[in-house]
Design an enzyme around this catalytic site. Structure first.
Site, PDB file in Angstrom:
ATOM      1  N   HIS A 255       0.821  -1.210   0.000  1.00 50.00           N
ATOM      2  CA  HIS A 255       0.000   0.000   0.000  1.00 50.00           C
ATOM      3  C   HIS A 255       0.859   1.266   0.000  1.00 50.00           C
ATOM      4  CE1 HIS A 255      -4.173  -1.719   1.175  1.00 50.00           C
ATOM      5  NE2 HIS A 255      -3.511  -2.534   0.397  1.00 50.00           N
TER       6      HIS A 255
ATOM      7  N   HIS B  34      -1.491 -12.571  -2.285  1.00 51.14           N
ATOM      8  CA  HIS B  34      -2.538 -13.218  -1.497  1.00 51.14           C
ATOM      9  C   HIS B  34      -2.206 -14.668  -1.161  1.00 51.14           C
ATOM     10  CE1 HIS B  34      -5.692  -9.969  -2.698  1.00 51.14           C
ATOM     11  NE2 HIS B  34      -4.754  -9.532  -1.871  1.00 51.14           N
TER      12      HIS B  34
HETATM   13  C1  HEM Z   1      -4.993  -8.243   2.183  1.00 48.88           C
HETATM   14  C2  HEM Z   1      -7.561  -6.532  -1.511  1.00 48.88           C
HETATM   15  C3  HEM Z   1      -3.712  -6.850  -4.401  1.00 48.88           C
HETATM   16  C4  HEM Z   1      -1.103  -8.411  -0.648  1.00 48.88           C
HETATM   17  C5  HEM Z   1      -5.993  -7.699   1.433  1.00 48.88           C
HETATM   18  C6  HEM Z   1      -7.265  -7.340   1.939  1.00 48.88           C
HETATM   19  C7  HEM Z   1      -8.001  -6.884   0.909  1.00 48.88           C
HETATM   20  C8  HEM Z   1      -7.180  -6.930  -0.257  1.00 48.88           C
HETATM   21  C9  HEM Z   1      -9.429  -6.420   0.964  1.00 48.88           C
HETATM   22  C10 HEM Z   1      -7.714  -7.495   3.375  1.00 48.88           C
HETATM   23  C11 HEM Z   1      -7.128  -6.498   4.357  1.00 48.88           C
HETATM   24  C12 HEM Z   1      -7.519  -6.913   5.744  1.00 48.88           C
HETATM   25  O1  HEM Z   1      -8.717  -7.029   5.986  1.00 48.88           O
HETATM   26  O2  HEM Z   1      -6.631  -7.128   6.568  1.00 48.88           O
HETATM   27  C13 HEM Z   1      -6.755  -6.527  -2.629  1.00 48.88           C
HETATM   28  C14 HEM Z   1      -7.184  -6.157  -3.947  1.00 48.88           C
HETATM   29  C15 HEM Z   1      -6.115  -6.249  -4.761  1.00 48.88           C
HETATM   30  C16 HEM Z   1      -5.009  -6.679  -3.938  1.00 48.88           C
HETATM   31  C17 HEM Z   1      -8.581  -5.732  -4.317  1.00 48.88           C
HETATM   32  C18 HEM Z   1      -6.020  -5.986  -6.242  1.00 48.88           C
HETATM   33  C19 HEM Z   1      -6.931  -6.336  -7.090  1.00 48.88           C
HETATM   34  C20 HEM Z   1      -2.664  -7.208  -3.595  1.00 48.88           C
HETATM   35  C21 HEM Z   1      -1.299  -7.231  -4.022  1.00 48.88           C
HETATM   36  C22 HEM Z   1      -0.566  -7.662  -2.957  1.00 48.88           C
HETATM   37  C23 HEM Z   1      -1.468  -7.909  -1.876  1.00 48.88           C
HETATM   38  C24 HEM Z   1      -0.803  -6.805  -5.406  1.00 48.88           C
HETATM   39  C25 HEM Z   1       0.899  -7.860  -2.834  1.00 48.88           C
HETATM   40  C26 HEM Z   1       1.698  -8.124  -3.857  1.00 48.88           C
HETATM   41  C27 HEM Z   1      -1.976  -8.592   0.413  1.00 48.88           C
HETATM   42  C28 HEM Z   1      -1.613  -9.252   1.652  1.00 48.88           C
HETATM   43  C29 HEM Z   1      -2.747  -9.209   2.467  1.00 48.88           C
HETATM   44  C30 HEM Z   1      -3.753  -8.529   1.716  1.00 48.88           C
HETATM   45  C31 HEM Z   1      -0.279  -9.884   1.998  1.00 48.88           C
HETATM   46  C32 HEM Z   1      -2.888  -9.814   3.862  1.00 48.88           C
HETATM   47  C33 HEM Z   1      -2.701  -8.808   4.946  1.00 48.88           C
HETATM   48  C34 HEM Z   1      -2.665  -9.449   6.301  1.00 48.88           C
HETATM   49  O3  HEM Z   1      -2.438 -10.645   6.421  1.00 48.88           O
HETATM   50  O4  HEM Z   1      -2.846  -8.699   7.282  1.00 48.88           O
HETATM   51  N1  HEM Z   1      -5.947  -7.426   0.106  1.00 48.88           N
HETATM   52  N2  HEM Z   1      -5.440  -6.838  -2.666  1.00 48.88           N
HETATM   53  N3  HEM Z   1      -2.734  -7.598  -2.284  1.00 48.88           N
HETATM   54  N4  HEM Z   1      -3.274  -8.190   0.478  1.00 48.88           N
HETATM   55 FE1  HEM Z   1      -4.377  -7.587  -1.110  1.00 48.88          FE
END
Ligand code: HEM
Length: 715
Positions: A95, A259
């Site tokens: 982010h 993810h």
């Molecule tokens: C978590 C959406 C792309 C890595 C999340 C969460 C959402 C989300 C809604 C949940 C946050 C929470 O409730 O803690 C999206 C969407 C994406 C996207 C809509 C694009 C279409 C990415 C990308 C990465 C990424 C490109 C990294 C390369 C992560 C990680 C988490 C996460 C590691 C887990 C956070 C945790 O464990 O606390 N994402 N994401 N995301 N996202 Fe994405």
């Protein structure tokens, strides 16, 4: 290197480049009261002064070792999911960098403005304050040697590596900003509404905004405007990742690779409190659960979705893609009352024969990868070939983390920590080991300034002789003015104005023909690059045209080199704005120019023949070859009448001076209150105009001469 190798006297004076990263002068146009007011909720500490020597000596491996320990050292104030903060730190780094947009190079983690308004309050950044708080002891340990920007990126890198993901290279040298000013155009703010209009609440924001919805990094995870229809998310995903400079391969690798780790948080429908606008100290007090565990651990509410994507959220593998393809996906409302997707067996399989599907989930935007042929094929590739995923995710992640840093030459201690230059860093060949005698080159330029060349007729000079002064100044300007302080791209080093696509930009009409004027000089000096020749020709033209006042006012610093590839520079093409005064003000910021200096540069010599080539009836003056404040005097004295040229271009004719024409940008300088006040100052004081013009010119000609994050090869 550059200056030591040069031979001659006055053209080799070191370029006055102090403070280059912060703009050309002390009078900062960004320091407006409205902008400052928005920053009052900023709760972050002020940065330690940037000290490149300290940063250069930083032991990055030691920082990573500290981060590896922190990763599994769960703290009571914010317990780690499954005892591992990896997912949280990856989201933090994503982010921080994901705000980058190619349109104007704004956003990204260099500056670490995620700590400040407005990014601080984006709903997508909910609970990232906890991640930064976890990092504070490491920040304090290394002090000024480790910027927040570098620390956040290293936290993401280390998280990936410590959970078995790809090894990530590192570009050291992000410089922390003191406030969020440089993110005001990312919104939601009055500045953003001018530059990138899109209302809060609208889910269809287009370029220039990087995201579809204000306050998100890219797209709504639940679906377009919250509608859980995966196929509708496809164009939004493709469009927004493209605005960040990512292709389909990188997009799928990043979403699925990212993810593979962590989980989403939405333990109950109650939410997470109002955000930093209302309480900077405790911006998102989680409202799920009761007692001491209220709002944290299993009661965390961040996005309102709940669950992990894989059964191994703290280990690297390709299960995200195998899950995505092996199961059917059924939408339902999760515990946080948002639509999410759970796995079900595909036709012909059942719980009886294959057991319960795993306790994992997908977001609408994850399921969308199945609803586009290219995304699906890439998902199948990664499901079948985990090594390909490791390679592509590693590459795309490094690009995501590093894109806003510009050329690799900005990375400190690069031989220790940094991978070789990547194509998206648009590397340049080394400059020649010995440089030509620039004083002799300059003398040749001045000689040919008044000699007609066949390929391109000269303008009528004010002294009656033919003159290429305005055209040569224009060529150097067109070459250098693509520079953006926001992501350190563009500039004349590389002379990409001679290559496709830049040579064909409408704004560069005639510039290729001008090459013929310079070709004999280029051929005479084997070590002379086009880039140095173009800059020196424009600089010498200005110096001569300023007469006695120009002596010493236009220093030159040689050592540029020529690129053999101009592709990837489309993003630097002139941008469209809602009107010319917004354009002048915003382009100045992107270039790093104080507004007065941007206006001073409008007073550059204009070539009437070039104006005609561009489709206008003429320029503000019929003759050229003199650099003084006549432009501002004419602009303010005349009554301008709007009309159209024979070629259909909108232009303004001076009522009292037949044959004198202004463009929409000129008229904006005469009418916008702020710009007009500056123009009046220059109309009244030629010496001030020339002083500001030469300062701005010198900055722009050398702004792309990187050596370290804020250093210049010309310092
Ligand atoms: C978590 C959406 C792309 C890595 C999340 C969460 C959402 C989300 C809604 C949940 C946050 C929470 O409730 O803690 C999206 C969407 C994406 C996207 C809509 C694009 C279409 C990415 C990308 C990465 C990424 C490109 C990294 C390369 C992560 C990680 C988490 C996460 C590691 C887990 C956070 C945790 O464990 O606390 N994402 N994401 N995301 N996202 Fe994405």
């Amino acid at each position: 290197i550059v200056i030591a190798a040069a031979t001659a006297a006055e053209t080799l004076a070191a370029c006055p480049m102090a403070g280059m990263g912060a703009g050309a002068g002390g009078d900062d146009p960004l320091a407006r009261p409205a902008a400052r007011e928005l920053l009052e909720a900023d709760a972050a500490p002020k940065p330690a002064p940037f000290d490149p020597a300290k940063v250069e000596a930083l032991d990055v491996a030691a920082v990573k070792a500290d981060l590896t320990k922190l990763m599994t050292d769960s703290q009571a104030f914010w317990p780690a999911d499954k005892g591992n903060y990896g997912g949280l730190f990856i989201r933090l780094a994503w982010h921080c960098n994901g705000s980058y947009r190619t349109w104007d190079g704004r956003g990204g983690c260099d500056g670490a403005r995620q700590r400040f308004m407005p990014e601080l309050a984006w709903p997508d950044n909910t609970n990232l304050d906890k991640a930064r708080r976890l990092l504070e002891p490491i920040k304090n340990k290394y002090g000024g040697a480790l910027s927040w920007g570098d620390l956040i990126v290293l936290a993401g890198d280390t998280a990936i590596e410590s959970m078995g993901g790809p090894k990530i290279g590192f570009c050291l040298g992000r410089v922390d900003d003191a406030d969020g000013t440089d993110s005001l155009e990312l919104g939601p703010t009055p500045e953003q509404r001018l530059v990138a209009p899109c209302k809060a609440g609208d889910g269809n924001c287009e370029q220039p905004l990087g995201q579809t919805t204000m306050g998100l990094i890219y797209v709504n995870p639940e679906g377009v405007l919250g509608e859980p229809v995966p196929e509708k998310s496809v164009p939004h995903i493709r469009g927004t990742f493209a605005r960040m400079g990512m292709n389909d391969l990188e997009t799928v690798a990043l979403i699925g690779g990212g993810h593979s780790f962590g989980k989403v948080h939405g333990a109950c429908p109650a939410g997470a409190g109002p955000g930093p606008d209302e309480d900077p100290k405790n911006p998102w007090p989680g409202l799920c659960g009761t007692g001491p565990e209220k709002g944290k651990g299993p009661n965390t509410f961040t996005s309102g979705f709940e669950g992990p994507w894989t059964s191994t959220p703290t280990s690297w593998n390709n299960e995200y893609f195998t899950n995505l393809l092996e199961f059917g996906w059924e939408k339902h409302k999760g515990p946080g009352d948002h639509f999410q997707w759970r796995p079900v067996h595909k036709a012909g399989r059942s719980n009886a024969t294959h057991g319960e599907p795993p306790a994992v989930m997908m977001l609408t935007t994850d399921v969308a990868l199945l609803h586009d042929p290219v995304y699906k094929e890439l998902s199948e590739k990664f499901a079948a070939d985990p090594d390909a995923l490791t390679t592509e995710f590693g590459r795309a992640w490094y690009k995501l983390m590093t894109r806003d840093m510009g050329p690799r030459t900005r990375c400190l201690a690069a031989d220790k920590w940094t991978p070789p230059a990547q194509p998206w860093q648009m590397p340049l060949p080394d400059p020649p080991a010995t440089l030509p005698d620039f004083a002799a080159v300059k003398a040749d330029i001045l000689k040919s300034m008044h000699t007609q060349a066949k390929a391109l007729p000269a303008d009528a000079g004010a002294d009656g002789r033919p003159s290429y002064a305005a055209l040569l100044s224009h060529l150097a300007w067109q070459c250098a003015s693509t520079f953006r302080r926001t992501d350190y791209q563009g500039g004349c080093n590389g002379a990409r104005i001679m290559l496709a696509p830049q040579k064909s930009w409408p704004e560069n009409k005639g510039m290729t023909e001008l090459r013929a004027v310079l070709q004999p000089i280029k051929s005479k000096y084997p070590n002379l690059s086009w880039a140095d020749l173009i800059v020196l020709a424009g600089t010498a033209a200005n110096e001569a045209a300023a007469g006695a006042a120009g002596a010493g006012a236009f220093p030159f610093c040689g050592g540029r080199t020529d690129a053999d590839d101009g592709s990837l520079t489309d993003v630097l093409a002139p941008r469209k704005y809602i009107n010319e005064s917004v354009a002048i003000k915003d382009v100045a910021k992107v270039r790093g120019l104080p507004l007065n200096q941007a206006v001073a540069l409008m007073g550059a010599m204009r070539s009437p023949s070039q104006a005609k080539r561009m489709g206008y009836s003429g320029a503000w003056s019929g003759a050229t070859g003199v650099l003084d404040n006549a432009y501002f005097k004419t602009l303010l004295a005349e009554d301008w009448q709007k009309g159209k040229s024979a070629a259909g271009k909108e232009e303004w004719a001076a009522k009292g001076k037949p044959g004198v024409f202004a463009t929409a940008a000129d008229v904006a300088v005469a009418t916008d209150p702020e710009l007009k006040a500056i123009a009046q100052g220059y109309a009244a004081d030629n010496a001030k105009f020339l002083a500001d013009f030469s300062k701005a010119w010198t900055y722009m000609m050398n702004a792309d001469r990187f050596k370290g994050p804020r250093g210049s090869a010309c310092a």
